[in-house]
Design a protein around this motif. Structure first.
Motif, PDB file in Angstrom:
ATOM      1  N   ILE A   1      41.760  45.785  43.535  1.00 19.44           N
ATOM      2  CA  ILE A   1      42.653  46.572  42.675  1.00 19.44           C
ATOM      3  C   ILE A   1      44.047  46.670  43.311  1.00 19.44           C
ATOM      4  CG2 ILE A   1      43.095  48.922  41.798  1.00 19.44           C
ATOM      5  CD1 ILE A   1      40.016  49.214  41.491  1.00 19.44           C
ATOM      6  N   THR A   2      44.086  46.860  44.627  1.00 19.21           N
ATOM      7  CA  THR A   2      45.396  46.992  45.286  1.00 19.21           C
ATOM      8  C   THR A   2      46.227  45.732  45.081  1.00 19.21           C
ATOM      9  OG1 THR A   2      44.286  48.294  46.971  1.00 19.21           O
ATOM     10  CG2 THR A   2      46.499  47.541  47.501  1.00 19.21           C
ATOM     11  N   ILE A   3      45.596  44.580  45.271  1.00 13.96           N
ATOM     12  CA  ILE A   3      46.362  43.334  45.124  1.00 13.96           C
ATOM     13  C   ILE A   3      46.815  43.148  43.676  1.00 13.96           C
ATOM     14  CG2 ILE A   3      46.274  40.820  45.312  1.00 13.96           C
ATOM     15  CD1 ILE A   3      44.349  41.152  47.663  1.00 13.96           C
TER      16      ILE A   3
ATOM     17  N   ALA B   1      54.207  39.608  43.935  1.00 14.25           N
ATOM     18  CA  ALA B   1      54.017  40.443  45.130  1.00 14.25           C
ATOM     19  C   ALA B   1      52.552  40.709  45.450  1.00 14.25           C
ATOM     20  CB  ALA B   1      54.747  41.766  44.940  1.00 14.25           C
ATOM     21  N   GLY B   2      51.664  40.416  44.507  1.00 14.02           N
ATOM     22  CA  GLY B   2      50.245  40.673  44.760  1.00 14.02           C
ATOM     23  C   GLY B   2      49.448  39.382  44.831  1.00 14.02           C
ATOM     24  N   ILE B   3      49.132  38.847  43.637  1.00 13.48           N
ATOM     25  CA  ILE B   3      48.242  37.682  43.565  1.00 13.48           C
ATOM     26  C   ILE B   3      48.789  36.503  44.367  1.00 13.48           C
ATOM     27  CG2 ILE B   3      47.300  35.964  41.965  1.00 13.48           C
ATOM     28  CD1 ILE B   3      47.045  38.222  39.909  1.00 13.48           C
TER      29      ILE B   3
ATOM     30  N   LEU C   1      37.705  37.291  47.694  1.00 17.55           N
ATOM     31  CA  LEU C   1      38.834  38.124  47.266  1.00 17.55           C
ATOM     32  C   LEU C   1      39.841  37.353  46.403  1.00 17.55           C
ATOM     33  CD1 LEU C   1      39.912  40.974  47.556  1.00 17.55           C
ATOM     34  CD2 LEU C   1      41.137  40.264  49.613  1.00 17.55           C
ATOM     35  N   THR C   2      40.150  36.118  46.790  1.00 16.90           N
ATOM     36  CA  THR C   2      41.110  35.363  45.980  1.00 16.90           C
ATOM     37  C   THR C   2      40.511  35.010  44.613  1.00 16.90           C
ATOM     38  OG1 THR C   2      40.433  33.349  47.108  1.00 16.90           O
ATOM     39  CG2 THR C   2      42.451  34.406  47.903  1.00 16.90           C
ATOM     40  N   SER C   3      39.184  35.065  44.494  1.00 16.00           N
ATOM     41  CA  SER C   3      38.563  34.838  43.186  1.00 16.00           C
ATOM     42  C   SER C   3      38.488  36.135  42.386  1.00 16.00           C
ATOM     43  CB  SER C   3      37.134  34.296  43.345  1.00 16.00           C
ATOM     44  OG  SER C   3      37.152  33.047  43.958  1.00 16.00           O
ATOM     45  N   SER C   4      38.136  37.231  43.053  1.00 11.97           N
ATOM     46  CA  SER C   4      37.966  38.479  42.294  1.00 11.97           C
ATOM     47  C   SER C   4      39.291  38.948  41.685  1.00 11.97           C
ATOM     48  CB  SER C   4      37.363  39.567  43.185  1.00 11.97           C
ATOM     49  OG  SER C   4      38.268  39.906  44.205  1.00 11.97           O
ATOM     50  N   ILE C   5      40.408  38.705  42.393  1.00 14.06           N
ATOM     51  CA  ILE C   5      41.678  39.148  41.794  1.00 14.06           C
ATOM     52  C   ILE C   5      41.939  38.399  40.484  1.00 14.06           C
ATOM     53  CG2 ILE C   5      42.823  40.034  43.877  1.00 14.06           C
ATOM     54  CD1 ILE C   5      44.136  37.432  44.371  1.00 14.06           C
ATOM     55  N   SER C   6      41.491  37.136  40.436  1.00 12.15           N
ATOM     56  CA  SER C   6      41.745  36.392  39.201  1.00 12.15           C
ATOM     57  C   SER C   6      40.848  36.878  38.060  1.00 12.15           C
ATOM     58  CB  SER C   6      41.538  34.900  39.437  1.00 12.15           C
ATOM     59  OG  SER C   6      40.166  34.582  39.542  1.00 12.15           O
ATOM     60  N   MET C   7      39.660  37.389  38.411  1.00  9.79           N
ATOM     61  CA  MET C   7      38.787  37.925  37.351  1.00  9.79           C
ATOM     62  C   MET C   7      39.377  39.211  36.804  1.00  9.79           C
ATOM     63  SD  MET C   7      35.154  37.602  39.241  1.00  9.79           S
ATOM     64  CE  MET C   7      34.923  36.249  40.358  1.00  9.79           C
ATOM     65  N   LEU C   8      39.816  40.078  37.724  1.00  8.40           N
ATOM     66  CA  LEU C   8      40.353  41.370  37.263  1.00  8.40           C
ATOM     67  C   LEU C   8      41.637  41.174  36.454  1.00  8.40           C
ATOM     68  CD1 LEU C   8      40.089  44.439  37.289  1.00  8.40           C
ATOM     69  CD2 LEU C   8      41.320  44.509  39.459  1.00  8.40           C
ATOM     70  N   GLU C   9      42.391  40.128  36.785  1.00  9.63           N
ATOM     71  CA  GLU C   9      43.668  39.922  36.090  1.00  9.63           C
ATOM     72  C   GLU C   9      43.464  39.694  34.585  1.00  9.63           C
ATOM     73  OE1 GLU C   9      46.671  40.453  37.023  1.00  9.63           O
ATOM     74  OE2 GLU C   9      47.781  39.485  35.426  1.00  9.63           O
ATOM     75  N   VAL C  10      42.309  39.158  34.192  1.00 14.34           N
ATOM     76  CA  VAL C  10      42.105  38.862  32.756  1.00 14.34           C
ATOM     77  C   VAL C  10      42.147  40.158  31.918  1.00 14.34           C
ATOM     78  CG1 VAL C  10      40.593  37.788  31.043  1.00 14.34           C
ATOM     79  CG2 VAL C  10      40.795  36.781  33.302  1.00 14.34           C
TER      80      VAL C  10
ATOM     81  N   PRO D   1      51.110  50.573  31.991  1.00 13.76           N
ATOM     82  CA  PRO D   1      51.768  50.070  33.203  1.00 13.76           C
ATOM     83  C   PRO D   1      50.749  49.348  34.076  1.00 13.76           C
ATOM     84  CG  PRO D   1      51.959  52.469  33.017  1.00 13.76           C
ATOM     85  CD  PRO D   1      51.065  52.028  31.907  1.00 13.76           C
ATOM     86  N   ARG D   2      51.200  48.333  34.846  1.00  7.84           N
ATOM     87  CA  ARG D   2      50.260  47.498  35.602  1.00  7.84           C
ATOM     88  C   ARG D   2      49.372  48.298  36.557  1.00  7.84           C
ATOM     89  NH1 ARG D   2      48.773  42.494  37.485  1.00  7.84           N
ATOM     90  NH2 ARG D   2      49.921  41.382  35.869  1.00  7.84           N
ATOM     91  N   ALA D   3      49.976  49.189  37.339  1.00  4.22           N
ATOM     92  CA  ALA D   3      49.182  49.887  38.366  1.00  4.22           C
ATOM     93  C   ALA D   3      48.062  50.696  37.707  1.00  4.22           C
ATOM     94  CB  ALA D   3      50.078  50.780  39.205  1.00  4.22           C
ATOM     95  N   LYS D   4      48.429  51.345  36.595  1.00  2.00           N
ATOM     96  CA  LYS D   4      47.424  52.157  35.902  1.00  2.00           C
ATOM     97  C   LYS D   4      46.323  51.263  35.309  1.00  2.00           C
ATOM     98  CE  LYS D   4      47.059  55.396  32.081  1.00  2.00           C
ATOM     99  NZ  LYS D   4      47.746  55.780  30.842  1.00  2.00           N
ATOM    100  N   ALA D   5      46.763  50.140  34.731  1.00  4.80           N
ATOM    101  CA  ALA D   5      45.788  49.226  34.121  1.00  4.80           C
ATOM    102  C   ALA D   5      44.814  48.718  35.179  1.00  4.80           C
ATOM    103  CB  ALA D   5      46.506  48.056  33.454  1.00  4.80           C
ATOM    104  N   ALA D   6      45.355  48.305  36.347  1.00  2.00           N
ATOM    105  CA  ALA D   6      44.496  47.737  37.392  1.00  2.00           C
ATOM    106  C   ALA D   6      43.473  48.784  37.844  1.00  2.00           C
ATOM    107  CB  ALA D   6      45.333  47.266  38.571  1.00  2.00           C
ATOM    108  N   MET D   7      43.940  50.013  38.010  1.00  2.00           N
ATOM    109  CA  MET D   7      43.057  51.079  38.494  1.00  2.00           C
ATOM    110  C   MET D   7      41.979  51.395  37.449  1.00  2.00           C
ATOM    111  SD  MET D   7      42.390  52.960  40.972  1.00  2.00           S
ATOM    112  CE  MET D   7      43.643  53.324  42.139  1.00  2.00           C
TER     113      MET D   7
END
Ligand code: PFF
Length: 448
Positions: A154-156, A163-165, A326-335, A347-353
């Motif tokens: 979530i942080t990334i 700046a993240g992915i 980790l480099t795979s899970s960030i791509s799953m969450l991004e969808v 907003p992105r931060a809220k959405a990710a959380m």
């Protein structure tokens, strides 16, 4: 639209997309499938299927994404016709749900990797009861490390594309490559490794067309390239219009295969070193121990037999696994996060959380009902959903999206595309060959 974010360079995209593709599927799944399915025969079929089937579908996703420059649902709508809009939206939503469910089980396994990494550390400083807790299968351990893994993911993702992915993929992927090479070189020096190399590299051609092997290889090819969930579509949507997409897609597919093959050169010889050192790798029936047994029992048992070096090798191995995950899970969450940002205006931060925590809730349910649900979710998402959604992507590109628009999209960054081999072969391929092959293989799997 400018606020959407974009990868800052070709290299950044290649690392992020190969970071998505290269994961537990390569380093854990692939070597095990190879060991279970006749060594080199599986490698051979897998490579053929990746080029003939997975690469064309990867291109379909990347092109749809870059054309629309939107989240998956909006991207599917952008290429649909009036009549196919409902199906387009459904495909996008189904992909998003599949990505979320894959994350829900993937994060549990990734949590184990972190726990085993720390266990190696605990071993080095000699706190054996902590090590015991970290390696035992318990509710508390499973939940704590799963939560930790979500927090990292979530942080990334909440930092955004550049700046993240992108930043974390460009840091972690070179580390992954170095770790894997160091480990291969070390294992190769140990007695027993040569037998592993032999089993791995000698294909038993009689098995190449074995239906079970072909179905497994197809599932592996889809999962390994992160296809059929919209991940590659969203990553495609962050690629600049000046890039040559067929070339970038080929590089990503090549890297994915390359790392899977390297992982085989690490894990298979390691199994045979373990055998040589007296660790059991076959059960009474003469079959290979099941897949989690292999990673969580055989390899740690092997590391134990290595004396002082064992803890360091374990530390390196499980950090490799954690980085890959980790480099795979960030791509799953991004969808789903891209969807929440673009269609729900969050907003992105809220959405990710918010999205991250909701999927974490699913993981917790899986942890509490592990035996009943875990395998079921893995099967439903990876064996059925991913190929079926991949099939729908092909049908949309092959039959619904206008041909002149597709060519226009490919030509951006690839002038003269209409005279290329790619354009001569690929459209017919996604129109006829890919859907038929996916259907044939799925039908086989129901009949088999
Ligand atoms: N490709 C990843 C692996 O091989 O481990 C798994 C994966 C990542 C599947 C992202 C789906 C996805 F969207």
């Amino acid at each position: 639209m400018a606020a959407r974010g974009e990868f800052s360079s070709r290299m950044a995209f290649v690392l992020a997309a190969s970071g998505s593709a290269i994961g537990l599927g390569n380093i854990w799944g692939f070597p095990i499938q190879v060991a279970e399915n006749g060594g080199g025969a599986f490698v051979f079929t897998y490579i053929i299927l990746t080029f003939l089937l997975a690469y064309p579908i990867l291109m379909a996703e990347l092109l749809i994404g870059r054309h629309a420059k939107k989240d998956t649902v909006s991207s599917m709508l952008a290429i649909s016709s009036e009549r196919t809009r409902p199906l387009a939206a459904l495909t996008g939503v189904w992909g998003m749900l599949t990505a979320s469910f894959i994350l829900s089980f993937y994060a549990i396994v990734a949590g184990w990797m972190i726990a085993f990494f720390l266990a190696a550390g605990a071993d080095m400083v000699g706190i054996s009861d902590v090590k015991q807790w970290l390696t035992d299968f318990s509710l508390s351990r499973n939940i704590i490390f799963c939560v930790l893994f979500y927090l990292l993911t979530i942080t990334i993702v909440s930092r955004g594309i550049a700046a993240g992915i992108e930043r974390w993929s460009t840091r972690l992927m070179p580390m992954l490559l170095v770790l894997i090479l160091v480990l291969i070189a070390y294992i190769a020096t140990l007695p027993g490794a040569a037998e592993g190399w032999r089993v791995y590299l000698q294909p038993d051609f009689a098995r190449v067309l074995d239906p079970k092997l072909v179905i497994s290889a197809l599932g592996q090819a889809f999962f390994s390239l992160s296809l059929g969930v919209g991940t590659m579509m969203v990553y495609g949507s962050y690629v600049s219009k000046s890039e040559n997409l067929p070339k970038l897609g080929a590089i990503v597919a090549g890297l994915d295969i390359g790392i899977a093959i390297l992982a085989g050169l690490l894990v298979i010889p390691a199994m045979y070193v373990a055998l040589h050192n007296g660790v059991t790798i076959y059960n009474e029936a003469g079959q290979l121990i099941d897949s989690d047994g292999l990673i969580f029992n055989v390899l740690p048992a092997l590391f134990e037999t290595m004396g002082g070096a064992g803890a360091i090798v374990a530390l390196l191995f499980f950090s490799l696994m954690t980085i890959a995950a980790l480099t795979s899970s960030i791509s799953m969450l991004e969808v789903p996060v891209a969807y929440a940002i673009e269609r729900r205006k969050m907003p992105r931060a809220k959405a990710a959380m918010l999205v991250g925590l909701s999927i974490l809730a699913v993981s917790v349910i899986l942890i509490f009902n592990f035996n009943a649900l875990f395998g079921l979710v893995v099967d439903l998402t990876t064996r059925y959903s991913e190929p079926l959604i991949g099939l729908l992507f092909c049908l949309f590109v092959g039959w619904v999206w206008r041909r002149d628009q597709i060519l226009g999209e490919i030509k951006q960054g690839f002038e003269g595309a209409e005279h290329s081999l790619f354009w001569r072969i690929w459209p017919g391929y996604v129109r006829f060959v890919c859907p038929l092959v996916v259907l044939a293989v799925m039908a086989q799997s129901f009949l088999a």
